[in-house]
Design a protein around this motif. Structure first.
Motif, PDB file in Angstrom:
ATOM      1  N   TYR A  20     -12.535   8.625 -10.426  1.00 42.11           N
ATOM      2  CA  TYR A  20     -11.274   9.418 -10.124  1.00 42.11           C
ATOM      3  C   TYR A  20     -10.151   8.523  -9.757  1.00 42.11           C
ATOM      4  O   TYR A  20     -10.198   8.088  -8.906  1.00 42.11           O
ATOM      5  CB  TYR A  20     -11.561  10.794  -9.502  1.00 42.11           C
ATOM      6  N   SER A  21      -9.220   8.475 -10.863  1.00 39.64           N
ATOM      7  CA  SER A  21      -8.251   7.509 -10.406  1.00 39.64           C
ATOM      8  C   SER A  21      -6.822   8.313 -10.386  1.00 39.64           C
ATOM      9  O   SER A  21      -6.583   9.324 -11.195  1.00 39.64           O
ATOM     10  CB  SER A  21      -8.254   6.525 -11.533  1.00 39.64           C
ATOM     11  N   ILE A  22      -5.720   7.667  -9.666  1.00 41.36           N
ATOM     12  CA  ILE A  22      -4.556   8.469  -9.724  1.00 41.36           C
ATOM     13  C   ILE A  22      -3.619   7.118  -9.690  1.00 41.36           C
ATOM     14  O   ILE A  22      -3.842   6.065  -9.426  1.00 41.36           O
ATOM     15  CB  ILE A  22      -4.245   9.319  -8.387  1.00 41.36           C
ATOM     16  N   LEU A  23      -2.142   7.336 -10.283  1.00 40.69           N
ATOM     17  CA  LEU A  23      -1.348   6.562 -10.134  1.00 40.69           C
ATOM     18  C   LEU A  23      -0.182   6.613  -8.971  1.00 40.69           C
ATOM     19  O   LEU A  23       0.113   8.030  -8.979  1.00 40.69           O
ATOM     20  CB  LEU A  23      -0.406   6.226 -11.299  1.00 40.69           C
ATOM     21  N   ILE A  24      -0.086   5.794  -8.085  1.00 42.76           N
ATOM     22  CA  ILE A  24       1.184   6.261  -7.224  1.00 42.76           C
ATOM     23  C   ILE A  24       2.515   5.801  -7.686  1.00 42.76           C
ATOM     24  O   ILE A  24       2.339   4.527  -7.807  1.00 42.76           O
ATOM     25  CB  ILE A  24       0.688   5.211  -5.803  1.00 42.76           C
ATOM     26  N   ASN A  25       3.358   6.848  -7.695  1.00 43.42           N
ATOM     27  CA  ASN A  25       4.784   6.406  -7.942  1.00 43.42           C
ATOM     28  C   ASN A  25       5.677   6.165  -6.710  1.00 43.42           C
ATOM     29  O   ASN A  25       6.072   7.285  -6.141  1.00 43.42           O
ATOM     30  CB  ASN A  25       5.290   7.699  -8.691  1.00 43.42           C
ATOM     31  N   ARG A  26       5.621   4.800  -6.315  1.00 38.29           N
ATOM     32  CA  ARG A  26       6.116   4.586  -5.094  1.00 38.29           C
ATOM     33  C   ARG A  26       7.600   5.022  -4.953  1.00 38.29           C
ATOM     34  O   ARG A  26       7.570   5.688  -3.417  1.00 38.29           O
ATOM     35  CB  ARG A  26       6.118   2.875  -5.166  1.00 38.29           C
ATOM     36  N   ASP A  27       8.474   5.269  -5.548  1.00 42.95           N
ATOM     37  CA  ASP A  27       9.947   5.639  -5.250  1.00 42.95           C
ATOM     38  C   ASP A  27       9.894   7.178  -4.733  1.00 42.95           C
ATOM     39  O   ASP A  27      10.467   7.308  -3.766  1.00 42.95           O
ATOM     40  CB  ASP A  27      10.752   5.808  -6.616  1.00 42.95           C
ATOM     41  N   LYS A  28       9.084   7.974  -5.453  1.00 42.78           N
ATOM     42  CA  LYS A  28       8.957   9.388  -4.537  1.00 42.78           C
ATOM     43  C   LYS A  28       7.739   9.488  -3.619  1.00 42.78           C
ATOM     44  O   LYS A  28       7.963  10.435  -2.660  1.00 42.78           O
ATOM     45  CB  LYS A  28       8.507  10.263  -5.896  1.00 42.78           C
ATOM     46  N   PHE A  29       6.680   8.695  -3.722  1.00 40.62           N
ATOM     47  CA  PHE A  29       5.869   8.859  -2.836  1.00 40.62           C
ATOM     48  C   PHE A  29       6.075   8.298  -1.454  1.00 40.62           C
ATOM     49  O   PHE A  29       5.638   8.696  -0.326  1.00 40.62           O
ATOM     50  CB  PHE A  29       4.294   8.013  -3.245  1.00 40.62           C
ATOM     51  N   GLY A  30       6.890   7.106  -1.265  1.00 38.98           N
ATOM     52  CA  GLY A  30       7.531   7.038  -0.081  1.00 38.98           C
ATOM     53  C   GLY A  30       6.926   5.502   0.360  1.00 38.98           C
ATOM     54  O   GLY A  30       7.572   4.676   0.949  1.00 38.98           O
ATOM     55  N   ILE A  31       5.493   5.501   0.057  1.00 37.89           N
ATOM     56  CA  ILE A  31       4.818   3.898   0.283  1.00 37.89           C
ATOM     57  C   ILE A  31       4.180   3.561  -1.022  1.00 37.89           C
ATOM     58  O   ILE A  31       4.020   4.245  -1.835  1.00 37.89           O
ATOM     59  CB  ILE A  31       3.846   4.258   1.553  1.00 37.89           C
ATOM     60  N   THR A  32       3.619   2.122  -0.867  1.00 35.54           N
ATOM     61  CA  THR A  32       3.183   1.557  -1.782  1.00 35.54           C
ATOM     62  C   THR A  32       1.779   1.871  -2.097  1.00 35.54           C
ATOM     63  O   THR A  32       1.227   2.519  -1.078  1.00 35.54           O
ATOM     64  CB  THR A  32       3.393   0.110  -1.780  1.00 35.54           C
ATOM     65  N   ARG A  33       1.500   1.539  -3.084  1.00 34.40           N
ATOM     66  CA  ARG A  33      -0.103   1.659  -3.350  1.00 34.40           C
ATOM     67  C   ARG A  33      -1.016   1.144  -2.546  1.00 34.40           C
ATOM     68  O   ARG A  33      -2.002   1.756  -1.887  1.00 34.40           O
ATOM     69  CB  ARG A  33      -0.567   1.010  -4.898  1.00 34.40           C
ATOM     70  N   ASP A  34      -0.418  -0.193  -2.047  1.00 31.14           N
ATOM     71  CA  ASP A  34      -1.465  -0.920  -1.133  1.00 31.14           C
ATOM     72  C   ASP A  34      -1.331  -0.294   0.222  1.00 31.14           C
ATOM     73  O   ASP A  34      -2.095  -0.442   0.902  1.00 31.14           O
ATOM     74  CB  ASP A  34      -1.061  -2.315  -1.256  1.00 31.14           C
ATOM     75  N   GLU A  35      -0.020   0.015   0.459  1.00 33.31           N
ATOM     76  CA  GLU A  35       0.025   0.763   1.837  1.00 33.31           C
ATOM     77  C   GLU A  35      -0.740   1.949   2.046  1.00 33.31           C
ATOM     78  O   GLU A  35      -1.588   2.195   3.085  1.00 33.31           O
ATOM     79  CB  GLU A  35       1.514   0.968   2.193  1.00 33.31           C
ATOM     80  N   LEU A  36      -0.845   2.730   0.965  1.00 38.61           N
ATOM     81  CA  LEU A  36      -1.684   3.758   1.016  1.00 38.61           C
ATOM     82  C   LEU A  36      -3.155   3.581   0.965  1.00 38.61           C
ATOM     83  O   LEU A  36      -4.003   4.131   1.753  1.00 38.61           O
ATOM     84  CB  LEU A  36      -1.398   4.672  -0.226  1.00 38.61           C
ATOM     85  N   MET A  37      -3.630   2.334   0.226  1.00 36.21           N
ATOM     86  CA  MET A  37      -5.059   2.036   0.350  1.00 36.21           C
ATOM     87  C   MET A  37      -5.384   1.818   1.681  1.00 36.21           C
ATOM     88  O   MET A  37      -6.632   2.043   2.247  1.00 36.21           O
ATOM     89  CB  MET A  37      -5.415   0.941  -0.539  1.00 36.21           C
ATOM     90  N   LYS A  38      -4.398   0.792   2.559  1.00 31.89           N
ATOM     91  CA  LYS A  38      -5.031   0.651   3.873  1.00 31.89           C
ATOM     92  C   LYS A  38      -4.972   1.904   4.931  1.00 31.89           C
ATOM     93  O   LYS A  38      -6.072   2.005   5.689  1.00 31.89           O
ATOM     94  CB  LYS A  38      -3.619  -0.230   4.318  1.00 31.89           C
ATOM     95  N   LYS A  39      -3.939   2.845   4.770  1.00 31.85           N
ATOM     96  CA  LYS A  39      -4.087   4.191   5.376  1.00 31.85           C
ATOM     97  C   LYS A  39      -5.321   4.914   5.199  1.00 31.85           C
ATOM     98  O   LYS A  39      -6.074   5.345   6.260  1.00 31.85           O
ATOM     99  CB  LYS A  39      -2.885   5.040   5.151  1.00 31.85           C
ATOM    100  N   LEU A  40      -5.872   4.936   4.003  1.00 24.31           N
ATOM    101  CA  LEU A  40      -6.959   5.732   3.597  1.00 24.31           C
ATOM    102  C   LEU A  40      -8.167   4.752   4.384  1.00 24.31           C
ATOM    103  O   LEU A  40      -9.113   5.405   5.013  1.00 24.31           O
ATOM    104  CB  LEU A  40      -7.197   5.580   2.135  1.00 24.31           C
ATOM    105  N   GLU A  41      -8.135   3.528   4.088  1.00 24.66           N
ATOM    106  CA  GLU A  41      -9.331   2.812   4.804  1.00 24.66           C
ATOM    107  C   GLU A  41      -9.441   2.956   6.282  1.00 24.66           C
ATOM    108  O   GLU A  41     -10.532   3.279   6.814  1.00 24.66           O
ATOM    109  CB  GLU A  41      -9.032   1.335   4.541  1.00 24.66           C
ATOM    110  N   GLU A  42      -8.193   3.038   6.848  1.00 21.35           N
ATOM    111  CA  GLU A  42      -8.123   3.408   8.385  1.00 21.35           C
ATOM    112  C   GLU A  42      -8.671   4.692   8.618  1.00 21.35           C
ATOM    113  O   GLU A  42      -9.092   4.978   9.671  1.00 21.35           O
ATOM    114  CB  GLU A  42      -6.771   3.267   8.939  1.00 21.35           C
TER     115      GLU A  42
END
Ligand SMILES: *Cc1c(COP(=O)(O)O)cnc(C)c1O
Length: 352
Positions: free
Chosen positions: A285-307
């Protein structure tokens, strides 16, 4: 940690493996192999199945059986797992990359024709992350230019295009049964086809090119790409659960869609697509992160999810950016999708 993927194995797999081991047929002879081949091919509405050691050898076997060789060009999507392109390279042929469709991320049929030359021999559509390719225009192009179609179905067992199972469109279709795929045999793969001659050719090539009627006589240079009876034993039990797995994957997708609906409406993310003509099996199950509106980058989100104990994966890199296939042509859609995309936990063991 909630893993991105994990196999779902039960007593049925165990019982079959025990039977294989107790019978002594642990190598590439034994009853589970033809049973798995026949049943899996039938599941995909195809006549013949040729089981292999993995999905990559299945692709190489298919290309070799179709005579792909030096000087030939084969159309592949730029956004796929590297094995699709490597199998072409193993034949001393050249993979020619085509950009993604912006809506469903698979190969864009409208960008195929411009890449065809007098050397083009085949197209390999890849049903990426469980979503089928748009097969009608691909099959039309293949017919117009007399090209073979080899479907790479490593990520989409049981997915459907206009109500018809993927894997039943191409001259040969190749599957993987790696541990994280829709069904698994540990390592393993299969080629399926409706062409008896091609199936026989692949059986010979899979077994060192040995003449089936003359022991140790080799008419051609083949490979050892066989599957073991123990793997087929697991595969057969998995096959019986395939429809159940697909239903669970679609349920998980629905949970994600309901939970993420608000973010999608605000344009912060793009949800995993399912086109009107498609039945997607959501390998990841995959999603695209639209950084401008989401506020943080894809990689930052991945890090938070891992935490927070949630494993994710980035999308594949577009193949043309990596050293063996470096190429400066533009593939703007593949580049954008690859930069924005993540795979969320998708294993059938997930609970709401
Ligand atoms: C997994 C995969 C393969 C290769 O399969 P293996 O069994 O790992 O060799 C090929 N193509 C695609 C698109 C894949 O996802």
């Amino acid at each position: 940690m909630i893993p991105v993927a994990e196999p779902s194995l039960g007593d049925e797999e165990l019982e079959n493996v025990i039977e294989a081991v107790k019978s002594g047929w642990i190598s590439s002879k034994g009853k589970f192999i033809p049973e798995f081949e026949e049943n899996f091919a039938k599941y995909c509405n195809c006549k013949y199945g040729v089981a292999t050691s993995n999905g990559t050898t299945a692709l190489h076997l298919a290309l070799t059986a179709l005579g792909i060789s030096k000087g030939d060009e084969v159309i592949v999507p730029d956004l796929t797992f590297i094995a699709t392109a490597n199998a072409v390279t193993y034949c001393n042929a050249k993979p020619i990359f085509v950009d993604s469709h912006p809506e469903y991320w698979g190969i864009d049929p409208e960008k195929i024709e411009e890449k065809i030359t007098k050397n083009t021999k085949a197209i390999i559509p890849v049903h990426l992350y469980g979503h089928p390719c748009n097969m009608d225009p691909i099959m039309d192009i293949a017919e117009d230019y007399e090209l073979y179609v080899i479907e790479d179905v490593a990520e989409a067992h049981g997915a459907e295009y206009k109500g018809k199972k993927v894997g039943s469109f191409g001259d040969i279709s190749c599957f993987s049964f790696y541990g994280n795929k829709i069904i698994t045999t540990g390592e393993g793969g299969m080629c399926i086809t409706n062409n008896k001659e091609l199936a026989e050719k692949m059986r010979v090539l899979r077994d060192h090119g040995m003449n089936p009627n003359k022991k140790f006589w080799h008419d051609v240079i083949g490979f050892n790409y066989r599957m073991t009876n123990m793997q087929a034993a697991v595969g057969l039990a998995q096959l019986q659960k395939l429809d159940e797995f697909i239903e669970k994957r679609r349920q998980i997708a629905k949970w994600y869609e309901d939970g993420l609906e608000e973010f999608a409406k605000e344009g912060k993310i793009t949800l995993h697509p399912e086109m009107s003509w498609a039945k997607c099996v959501y390998w990841m199950y995959s999603i695209l992160i639209n950084r401008d509106k989401f506020g943080i980058t894809r990689d930052e989100l991945m890090k938070k999810l891992e935490e927070n104990g949630i494993e994710t994966r980035p999308f594949f890199y577009p193949i043309h950016v990596m050293p063996p296939y470096k190429n400066n042509e533009g593939f703007p859609v593949a580049e954008e999708v690859a930069r924005k995309g993540i795979n969320l936990p998708s294993g059938v063991g997930l609970t709401k």
